[in-house]
Scaffold this active site. Sequence first.
Site, PDB file in Angstrom:
ATOM      1  N   GLU A  60      38.095  -1.462  12.355  1.00 38.29           N
ATOM      2  CA  GLU A  60      38.832  -2.495  11.618  1.00 38.29           C
ATOM      3  C   GLU A  60      39.640  -3.330  12.592  1.00 38.29           C
ATOM      4  OE1 GLU A  60      41.511  -1.158   8.604  1.00 38.29           O
ATOM      5  OE2 GLU A  60      40.040   0.083   7.562  1.00 38.29           O
ATOM      6  N   GLU A  71      41.381  -8.912  -1.604  1.00 33.65           N
ATOM      7  CA  GLU A  71      41.272  -7.921  -2.680  1.00 33.65           C
ATOM      8  C   GLU A  71      42.595  -7.848  -3.435  1.00 33.65           C
ATOM      9  OE1 GLU A  71      39.341  -4.208  -1.082  1.00 33.65           O
ATOM     10  OE2 GLU A  71      39.335  -5.415   0.755  1.00 33.65           O
ATOM     11  N   LYS A  88      44.858  -4.359  -3.960  1.00 34.99           N
ATOM     12  CA  LYS A  88      45.371  -3.546  -2.863  1.00 34.99           C
ATOM     13  C   LYS A  88      46.889  -3.451  -2.963  1.00 34.99           C
ATOM     14  CE  LYS A  88      43.786  -3.054   1.085  1.00 34.99           C
ATOM     15  NZ  LYS A  88      43.484  -3.156   2.532  1.00 34.99           N
ATOM     16  N   GLU A 127      48.404  -7.500   2.637  1.00 39.40           N
ATOM     17  CA  GLU A 127      47.331  -6.552   2.348  1.00 39.40           C
ATOM     18  C   GLU A 127      46.256  -7.145   1.439  1.00 39.40           C
ATOM     19  OE1 GLU A 127      46.609  -3.431   3.455  1.00 39.40           O
ATOM     20  OE2 GLU A 127      48.173  -3.788   4.937  1.00 39.40           O
TER      21      GLU A 127
END
Length: 403
Positions: free
Chosen positions: A267, A321, A324, A330
């Site tokens: 990541e 997203e 999250k 985030e």
Amino acid sequence: MEISSRIARINAFLLCLLCFSELQGVTSLGINYGQLGNNLLEPQKVLDLLSSLKVTKARIYDTNPQVLTAFANSGVELMVTIENAMLGQLMNPQAALQWVNAHIKPYVPATKISSIAVGNEVFTDDDTTVLLDNLVPAMVSIQAALTQLGLDSNIKVSTPCSLAVLEESYPPSAGSFKTEVAGVMSQLLQFLQTTKAPFWINAYPYFAYKDSPNKISLDYVLFNPNSGMIDPYTKLHYDNMLYAQVDAAIFAMARLGFNGIEVKVSETGWPSKGDANEIGATLQNAAIYNRNLLRRQLENEGTPLRPRMRLEIYVFALFNENMKPGPTSERNYGLFQPDGTMAYNVGLSALSTTSTTSSTSTASISDLTSSATKPTAMDFHQSWVSCIFVCVVTFQVYMRRPF
């Protein structure tokens, strides 16, 4: 004498093969396909998006059967993930075998599952003590199950670690693991060395910049042109933080007696939006970071410590997203919005679609206008020419040498 001569010539030939193998073509970067959203594209449309981007590697954070089925016969390599909560159960070899039989075997080889991440950031999880005791035994059990089913030759088993496992990371040569994780880390590294699996790290220069914006150069963390830093012990020059972080992990492994294990970045990314205290979380910085990262991937770059070993990287993330938890950042790491439209342009050609309209992005990799830290084409050709020169000289020496 004739045998010695032939052996020498074979050695020269192998040297050339080794040299040219380090100049092989670009392997597409990977991307993290998280699914913590209630408005995301269905898996088949996600595959269409990845195919249009020519992305050939993706990571998912579970073994979602809809995703595994949709990606069948696509050629996209998938890294699947076993959730942290499952580790205790999968320590049991029989439970691990049942898990592989249920979650992996039915989908291969049509779906190209290339690796299994056993947990994620286990060493820094909130329930670290319990998880650490379970980690390596669970990995051993999963590996044994893959071997029993004849799947071990194509699927590697590892676990992504947060960079927080390091006690020291600056300068890179001072890299070392925290004392409290060193015991289990040694067991993990022994497993990886035995199975020839990579050490995965989640590395985010963004966090370092956010915490110390007055001490860390923004250009340094964004891969922009900058003076960089020179490691005082190795004298290696670093022009970006990500490569320094990777090399710090390599030195940390060496301090535990493990050399030669490949390090891959599972990541890395940059948020395009954040809360007021999340300094640097802007759309502009996110676009620059990922655009420059893409450039480096196209150059097949390695780190200063391992310049000839291409650093494999998975970008975080494919989508923003909305489910999250945590700060605003985030939910804003995505290259794309949930409907498949671009959050910002990093230079990937893609057909971006919405539920009612479709539009084609005409940007291409060759159209990138941001500056990468190094003039790659020149670096690549210089390496290529140098490699040819080494081969020619080597052949001449061996051909003329009296054996």
